[in-house]
Design a protein around this motif. Structure first.
Motif, PDB file in Angstrom:
ATOM      1  N   MET A 142       0.774  -1.232   0.000  1.00 53.57           N
ATOM      2  CA  MET A 142       0.000   0.000   0.000  1.00 53.57           C
ATOM      3  C   MET A 142       0.811   1.291   0.000  1.00 53.57           C
ATOM      4  N   LYS A 143       1.976   1.293   0.606  1.00 51.48           N
ATOM      5  CA  LYS A 143       2.714   2.530   0.827  1.00 51.48           C
ATOM      6  C   LYS A 143       2.961   3.316  -0.452  1.00 51.48           C
ATOM      7  N   ARG A 144       3.260   2.624  -1.532  1.00 56.15           N
ATOM      8  CA  ARG A 144       3.596   3.306  -2.788  1.00 56.15           C
ATOM      9  C   ARG A 144       2.392   3.470  -3.714  1.00 56.15           C
ATOM     10  N   ARG A 145       1.221   3.006  -3.254  1.00 59.28           N
ATOM     11  CA  ARG A 145       0.059   2.985  -4.134  1.00 59.28           C
ATOM     12  C   ARG A 145      -1.101   3.877  -3.696  1.00 59.28           C
ATOM     13  N   THR A 146      -1.230   4.122  -2.406  1.00 57.14           N
ATOM     14  CA  THR A 146      -2.429   4.814  -1.937  1.00 57.14           C
ATOM     15  C   THR A 146      -2.139   5.673  -0.710  1.00 57.14           C
ATOM     16  N   PRO A 147      -2.818   6.822  -0.595  1.00 58.79           N
ATOM     17  CA  PRO A 147      -2.652   7.657   0.602  1.00 58.79           C
ATOM     18  C   PRO A 147      -3.275   7.043   1.852  1.00 58.79           C
ATOM     19  N   TRP A 148      -4.007   5.942   1.688  1.00 58.29           N
ATOM     20  CA  TRP A 148      -4.630   5.271   2.827  1.00 58.29           C
ATOM     21  C   TRP A 148      -3.687   4.292   3.516  1.00 58.29           C
ATOM     22  N   ALA A 149      -2.447   4.250   3.069  1.00 56.25           N
ATOM     23  CA  ALA A 149      -1.491   3.293   3.633  1.00 56.25           C
ATOM     24  C   ALA A 149      -1.314   3.484   5.137  1.00 56.25           C
ATOM     25  N   ASN A 150      -1.270   4.741   5.581  1.00 56.47           N
ATOM     26  CA  ASN A 150      -1.057   4.993   7.015  1.00 56.47           C
ATOM     27  C   ASN A 150      -2.173   4.415   7.870  1.00 56.47           C
ATOM     28  N   GLN A 151      -3.399   4.447   7.341  1.00 58.00           N
ATOM     29  CA  GLN A 151      -4.518   3.899   8.108  1.00 58.00           C
ATOM     30  C   GLN A 151      -4.331   2.404   8.344  1.00 58.00           C
ATOM     31  N   PHE A 152      -3.903   1.703   7.320  1.00 61.97           N
ATOM     32  CA  PHE A 152      -3.683   0.262   7.463  1.00 61.97           C
ATOM     33  C   PHE A 152      -2.406  -0.029   8.243  1.00 61.97           C
ATOM     34  N   GLY A 153      -1.393   0.817   8.044  1.00 59.66           N
ATOM     35  CA  GLY A 153      -0.179   0.660   8.824  1.00 59.66           C
ATOM     36  C   GLY A 153      -0.426   0.880  10.303  1.00 59.66           C
ATOM     37  N   GLY A 154      -1.366   1.784  10.606  1.00 55.69           N
ATOM     38  CA  GLY A 154      -1.723   2.040  11.996  1.00 55.69           C
ATOM     39  C   GLY A 154      -2.342   0.836  12.667  1.00 55.69           C
ATOM     40  N   ILE A 155      -3.071   0.044  11.907  1.00 58.49           N
ATOM     41  CA  ILE A 155      -3.668  -1.175  12.464  1.00 58.49           C
ATOM     42  C   ILE A 155      -2.566  -2.148  12.875  1.00 58.49           C
ATOM     43  N   ALA A 156      -1.580  -2.318  12.004  1.00 58.57           N
ATOM     44  CA  ALA A 156      -0.456  -3.208  12.337  1.00 58.57           C
ATOM     45  C   ALA A 156       0.321  -2.675  13.534  1.00 58.57           C
ATOM     46  N   GLY A 157       0.480  -1.359  13.602  1.00 58.11           N
ATOM     47  CA  GLY A 157       1.227  -0.760  14.695  1.00 58.11           C
ATOM     48  C   GLY A 157       0.513  -0.799  16.030  1.00 58.11           C
ATOM     49  N   ALA A 158      -0.788  -1.102  15.999  1.00 62.19           N
ATOM     50  CA  ALA A 158      -1.575  -1.137  17.238  1.00 62.19           C
ATOM     51  C   ALA A 158      -1.638  -2.529  17.853  1.00 62.19           C
ATOM     52  N   VAL A 159      -0.948  -3.478  17.274  1.00 63.41           N
ATOM     53  CA  VAL A 159      -1.002  -4.865  17.731  1.00 63.41           C
ATOM     54  C   VAL A 159      -0.280  -5.126  19.057  1.00 63.41           C
ATOM     55  N   PRO A 160       0.838  -4.427  19.387  1.00 64.38           N
ATOM     56  CA  PRO A 160       1.620  -4.792  20.583  1.00 64.38           C
ATOM     57  C   PRO A 160       0.845  -4.955  21.888  1.00 64.38           C
ATOM     58  N   PRO A 161      -0.117  -4.083  22.250  1.00 63.46           N
ATOM     59  CA  PRO A 161      -0.848  -4.346  23.499  1.00 63.46           C
ATOM     60  C   PRO A 161      -1.617  -5.663  23.467  1.00 63.46           C
ATOM     61  N   MET A 162      -2.114  -6.027  22.286  1.00 69.24           N
ATOM     62  CA  MET A 162      -2.820  -7.294  22.156  1.00 69.24           C
ATOM     63  C   MET A 162      -1.863  -8.473  22.321  1.00 69.24           C
ATOM     64  N   VAL A 163      -0.637  -8.294  21.852  1.00 72.59           N
ATOM     65  CA  VAL A 163       0.387  -9.331  22.029  1.00 72.59           C
ATOM     66  C   VAL A 163       0.637  -9.560  23.514  1.00 72.59           C
ATOM     67  N   GLY A 164       0.817  -8.465  24.253  1.00 70.66           N
ATOM     68  CA  GLY A 164       1.053  -8.588  25.685  1.00 70.66           C
ATOM     69  C   GLY A 164      -0.120  -9.215  26.413  1.00 70.66           C
ATOM     70  N   TYR A 165      -1.327  -8.811  26.041  1.00 71.23           N
ATOM     71  CA  TYR A 165      -2.531  -9.352  26.680  1.00 71.23           C
ATOM     72  C   TYR A 165      -2.651 -10.853  26.406  1.00 71.23           C
ATOM     73  N   ALA A 166      -2.436 -11.237  25.156  1.00 67.02           N
ATOM     74  CA  ALA A 166      -2.536 -12.650  24.788  1.00 67.02           C
ATOM     75  C   ALA A 166      -1.467 -13.493  25.466  1.00 67.02           C
ATOM     76  N   ALA A 167      -0.305 -12.888  25.729  1.00 64.90           N
ATOM     77  CA  ALA A 167       0.798 -13.635  26.343  1.00 64.90           C
ATOM     78  C   ALA A 167       0.427 -14.149  27.730  1.00 64.90           C
ATOM     79  N   VAL A 168      -0.371 -13.379  28.481  1.00 66.26           N
ATOM     80  CA  VAL A 168      -0.687 -13.793  29.856  1.00 66.26           C
ATOM     81  C   VAL A 168      -2.065 -14.429  29.993  1.00 66.26           C
ATOM     82  N   THR A 169      -2.921 -14.272  28.979  1.00 62.56           N
ATOM     83  CA  THR A 169      -4.288 -14.812  29.086  1.00 62.56           C
ATOM     84  C   THR A 169      -4.586 -15.904  28.081  1.00 62.56           C
ATOM     85  N   ASN A 170      -3.814 -15.938  26.992  1.00 66.74           N
ATOM     86  CA  ASN A 170      -4.079 -16.861  25.880  1.00 66.74           C
ATOM     87  C   ASN A 170      -5.465 -16.606  25.276  1.00 66.74           C
TER      88      ASN A 170
END
Length: 296
Positions: A142-170
């Motif tokens: 997406m980065k080189r094709r559309t101005p909406w790339a940041n919106q989708f990149g933001g979704i990927a960048g928001a994953v870390p808290p979910m990683v931490g939560y899943a680590a202790v709760t499964n």
């Protein structure tokens, strides 16, 4: 002989430094801080055994570093065209592109497998979604094709808290999704403020970020609208009884300051305002920090 050995040692240190820089340690650090918030709330306000935190941090940190190196590897051609990134090791030809690719894959794939083994499979799956989202969807597609790339990149960048939560709760409970929502919305004004600063670089590299594709004023409006949206989203931990009144008060104050800065920037004649970008980082660190403090 000793002179030659000294030169080799200096060269080795330089290469190691280049590889570390390509791994974007700043992003790795913020990722681990966000994951720690998820760990804390996933374990109901009690820090789990240090070996679980250690394994989660090690595997997540390595996967994040590998992903950042993959991003640098794929973007090395456009990095050469941008003043801000032209001195990066790959763009400058200081390191081998093939070796960087091998190292990045060795950091990413084994760390995900190790995470599935020593933490749990769900955590590895969630982390893999973040890796694919950042490297595959955002960087390569997406980065080189559309101005909406940041919106989708933001979704990927928001994953870390979910990683931490899943680590202790499964599992992925309400708190994980709330932290995810905060980061998804927060990343938009944060990223757009930076994109305005380097819009000429992006235009030179033909990367259609919103400031290039839609203009400065449209970008300023988006920063304002996303900041407005962040106000109620940041209150969600209180609304869902994850944090208490101290957090609510802090959230209102921090969001009010952020909104004031966004309104002031929107009404100004400035083409960029790095104070908005800088405060966005302070905002997130304080918001998550007070969230943890209020639940102790």
């Amino acid at each position: 002989m000793s002179h030659s050995l000294a030169e080799q040692q200096v060269s080795a240190r330089s290469v190691i430094s280049d590889y570390i820089a390509l791994s974007k340690p700043g992003i790795v650090g913020l990722t681990l801080v966000a994951a720690l918030t998820g760990i804390y709330f996933g374990n109901h306000g009690i820090m789990p055994h240090w070996h679980l935190i250690g394994w989660t941090f090690l595997t997540l940190g390595l996967a994040t570093a590998g992903s950042c190196m993959l991003n640098n590897h794929y973007d090395r051609d456009i990095d050469q065209l941008m003043k801000r990134t032209s001195n990066r090791a790959l763009a400058a030809g200081a390191v081998s592109a093939n070796r960087v690719l091998i190292v990045s894959l060795l950091l990413t794939i084994p760390s995900l497998a190790l995470m599935a083994w020593v933490v749990n499979p769900l955590t590895a799956i969630v982390t893999s979604v973040g890796v694919v989202g950042y490297v595959g969807v955002y960087t390569m597609w997406m980065k080189r094709r559309t101005p909406w790339a940041n919106q989708f990149g933001g979704i990927a960048g928001a994953v870390p808290p979910m990683v931490g939560y899943a680590a202790v709760t499964n599992e992925l409970g309400a708190a994980a999704w709330i932290l995810f929502a905060i980061m998804v919305v927060w990343q938009q004004p944060h990223a757009l403020a930076l994109a305005l600063k380097y819009r000429e670089d992006y235009a030179r590299a033909n990367v259609p970020v919103i400031p290039v594709a839609c203009g400065v004023q449209a970008t300023k409006l988006r920063i304002l609208l996303y900041t407005i949206a962040l106000v109620p989203v940041a209150m969600m931990p209180w609304l869902f009884d994850i944090s208490g009144s101290i957090y609510l008060a802090a959230s209102v104050v921090l969001s009010a300051i952020f909104l004031f800065m966004a309104v002031r920037f929107y009404r100004s004649d400035r083409d960029c305002d790095m104070r908005v970008f800088a405060f966005s980082i302070v905002y997130l660190i304080l918001l998550f920090g007070i969230m943890i403090f209020d639940s102790i």
